[in-house]
Design a protein around this motif. Sequence first.
Motif, mmCIF file in Angstrom:
data_model
loop_
_atom_site.group_PDB
_atom_site.id
_atom_site.type_symbol
_atom_site.label_atom_id
_atom_site.label_comp_id
_atom_site.label_asym_id
_atom_site.label_seq_id
_atom_site.Cartn_x
_atom_site.Cartn_y
_atom_site.Cartn_z
ATOM 1 N N ILE A 14 -20.564 -71.464 42.264
ATOM 2 C CA ILE A 14 -20.908 -71.540 40.863
ATOM 3 C C ILE A 14 -21.653 -69.916 40.487
ATOM 4 C CG2 ILE A 14 -22.788 -72.437 39.026
ATOM 5 C CD1 ILE A 14 -22.271 -75.120 40.107
ATOM 6 N N ASP A 15 -21.216 -68.997 39.166
ATOM 7 C CA ASP A 15 -21.829 -68.033 38.751
ATOM 8 C C ASP A 15 -22.723 -68.194 38.346
ATOM 9 O OD1 ASP A 15 -22.446 -65.946 37.671
ATOM 10 O OD2 ASP A 15 -20.364 -65.187 36.766
ATOM 11 N N GLY A 16 -23.796 -68.011 38.508
ATOM 12 C CA GLY A 16 -25.476 -68.659 38.452
ATOM 13 C C GLY A 16 -25.973 -68.084 36.809
ATOM 14 N N ASN A 17 -25.428 -66.467 37.115
ATOM 15 C CA ASN A 17 -25.746 -65.740 36.010
ATOM 16 C C ASN A 17 -24.974 -66.945 34.692
ATOM 17 O OD1 ASN A 17 -26.919 -64.276 38.307
ATOM 18 N ND2 ASN A 17 -27.982 -62.823 36.448
ATOM 19 N N ALA A 18 -23.583 -66.584 34.851
ATOM 20 C CA ALA A 18 -22.957 -67.414 33.850
ATOM 21 C C ALA A 18 -23.500 -68.348 32.658
ATOM 22 C CB ALA A 18 -21.606 -67.548 33.857
ATOM 23 N N LEU A 19 -23.774 -69.714 33.892
ATOM 24 C CA LEU A 19 -24.248 -70.500 32.998
ATOM 25 C C LEU A 19 -25.320 -69.953 32.385
ATOM 26 C CD1 LEU A 19 -21.854 -71.872 35.440
ATOM 27 C CD2 LEU A 19 -23.444 -73.506 35.576
ATOM 28 N N LEU A 20 -26.463 -69.543 33.613
ATOM 29 C CA LEU A 20 -27.472 -69.543 32.536
ATOM 30 C C LEU A 20 -27.509 -68.712 31.359
ATOM 31 C CD1 LEU A 20 -30.601 -68.877 32.898
ATOM 32 C CD2 LEU A 20 -30.487 -66.219 33.882
ATOM 33 N N LEU A 48 -24.463 -77.918 35.629
ATOM 34 C CA LEU A 48 -24.255 -78.659 36.536
ATOM 35 C C LEU A 48 -24.272 -80.062 37.028
ATOM 36 C CD1 LEU A 48 -24.401 -77.754 39.587
ATOM 37 C CD2 LEU A 48 -27.592 -77.224 38.901
ATOM 38 N N ILE A 49 -24.866 -80.557 36.416
ATOM 39 C CA ILE A 49 -24.572 -82.478 36.907
ATOM 40 C C ILE A 49 -23.045 -82.610 36.676
ATOM 41 C CG2 ILE A 49 -25.534 -84.625 35.698
ATOM 42 C CD1 ILE A 49 -28.409 -83.143 35.400
ATOM 43 N N ASN A 50 -22.827 -82.062 35.179
ATOM 44 C CA ASN A 50 -21.610 -82.884 34.535
ATOM 45 C C ASN A 50 -19.963 -82.131 35.502
ATOM 46 O OD1 ASN A 50 -21.235 -83.749 32.155
ATOM 47 N ND2 ASN A 50 -22.592 -82.714 31.848
ATOM 48 N N VAL A 51 -20.741 -80.868 36.259
ATOM 49 C CA VAL A 51 -19.084 -79.879 37.547
ATOM 50 C C VAL A 51 -19.631 -80.999 38.276
ATOM 51 C CG1 VAL A 51 -19.537 -78.322 38.777
ATOM 52 C CG2 VAL A 51 -19.605 -77.711 36.703
ATOM 53 N N ILE A 62 -24.696 -71.601 44.790
ATOM 54 C CA ILE A 62 -24.502 -71.142 43.343
ATOM 55 C C ILE A 62 -24.957 -69.672 43.505
ATOM 56 C CG2 ILE A 62 -25.700 -70.929 41.249
ATOM 57 C CD1 ILE A 62 -26.549 -74.083 41.561
ATOM 58 N N CYS A 63 -24.864 -68.476 42.875
ATOM 59 C CA CYS A 63 -25.095 -67.254 43.291
ATOM 60 C C CYS A 63 -25.017 -66.877 41.749
ATOM 61 C CB CYS A 63 -23.535 -66.602 43.478
ATOM 62 S SG CYS A 63 -22.882 -67.858 45.724
ATOM 63 N N ILE A 138 -14.324 -72.034 41.122
ATOM 64 C CA ILE A 138 -15.390 -71.256 41.110
ATOM 65 C C ILE A 138 -15.246 -71.597 39.680
ATOM 66 C CG2 ILE A 138 -15.427 -68.747 40.578
ATOM 67 C CD1 ILE A 138 -12.968 -68.463 43.107
ATOM 68 N N VAL A 139 -16.673 -71.728 39.093
ATOM 69 C CA VAL A 139 -17.309 -72.132 38.034
ATOM 70 C C VAL A 139 -17.857 -70.821 37.372
ATOM 71 C CG1 VAL A 139 -18.307 -72.982 36.353
ATOM 72 C CG2 VAL A 139 -17.447 -74.246 38.460
#
Length: 315
Positions: A14-20, A48-51, A62-63, A138-139
């Motif tokens: 997971i691209d943490g910055n993208a989700l954030l 995240l829960i849905n993924v 998560i990166c 990859i998310v």
Amino acid sequence: MNPHFPKTKRLILIDGNALLHRAYHAMPNLTNKNGEPVNAVYGFFSMLINVLHEYQPNYLIICFDRSKPTVRQNMFASYHAHRPQMDGDLAYQIKLIDDLLTKFGVQITSVEGYEGDDLIGTYARQAYNEYKDLEIIIVTGDQDMLQLVNDRTKVLMSITGLTKTHLFDEKSVEEKYGIKPSQFVDYKALIGDPSDGYPGIRGIGPKTAKNLLQTFGTFEALYEHLGEIPEKIGEKLALDAEQGALAKKLANIITDAPVHLDLEKCRVERLDKEKLKKGFEEHGFKSLITRLDTKYLPQKEETKKTSTDGQLGLL
């Protein structure tokens, strides 16, 4: 069984910055009982829960990006320079998200000087080379990640808001863009990337770039066949050759960052749901607690059926 999800082990990166950022800008203002802003926190964990529910991974990493300068900013000073400074409320919530992810036991990775994309690219390459029975998803919301798509690597791309997504495999990348995933860096060399702040070849847009790559294959091959290219396009290529070459370097995802994939450390079955629930309770996230109980399930042997168009919803 859905052909997009064979019975195999699955790693989600997971691209943490993208989700954030997507969570922060899509969610209305929310505060917890202490008056702290938590809209990005809520939206991040909702997705995240849905993924976890929809894609049932065996492994999760998560990166995140780290502070400047990055490898690309050393190559091109204007890279990301036009982006506004992070809002104070969002910067504050990064700490809250990190705390909850730590409680949950998620493997979080960040390396000084590298973007999260490069860490994901490195993990994806290692996973592909070292574990032949592993599927990688990859998310992200970054088109550049499509260059990593192959026969066992897919990209779950955010399309609009928090809910609309599309799962890209090799076929769907070609259907949408008219090029192979491996040509995506060549495509960016030609059209540039305004969101990242770098130009490509001036006057060449997506349609022309697609047609050129369908005919000649790579950015470099265009210069080997300039005499076969219409004169006006050839002149543009000649004029901005150095600029296009730099754009290709900037678009290329690094796959040899200083990280090592250890699947044992990122097993989903090791995540501590009870500690995460306590963290949710502290913020007053009652609906997330309910969804964590009803939606989040440890990985089972049978994979869940999921269409290529998904919903990472808040409901």
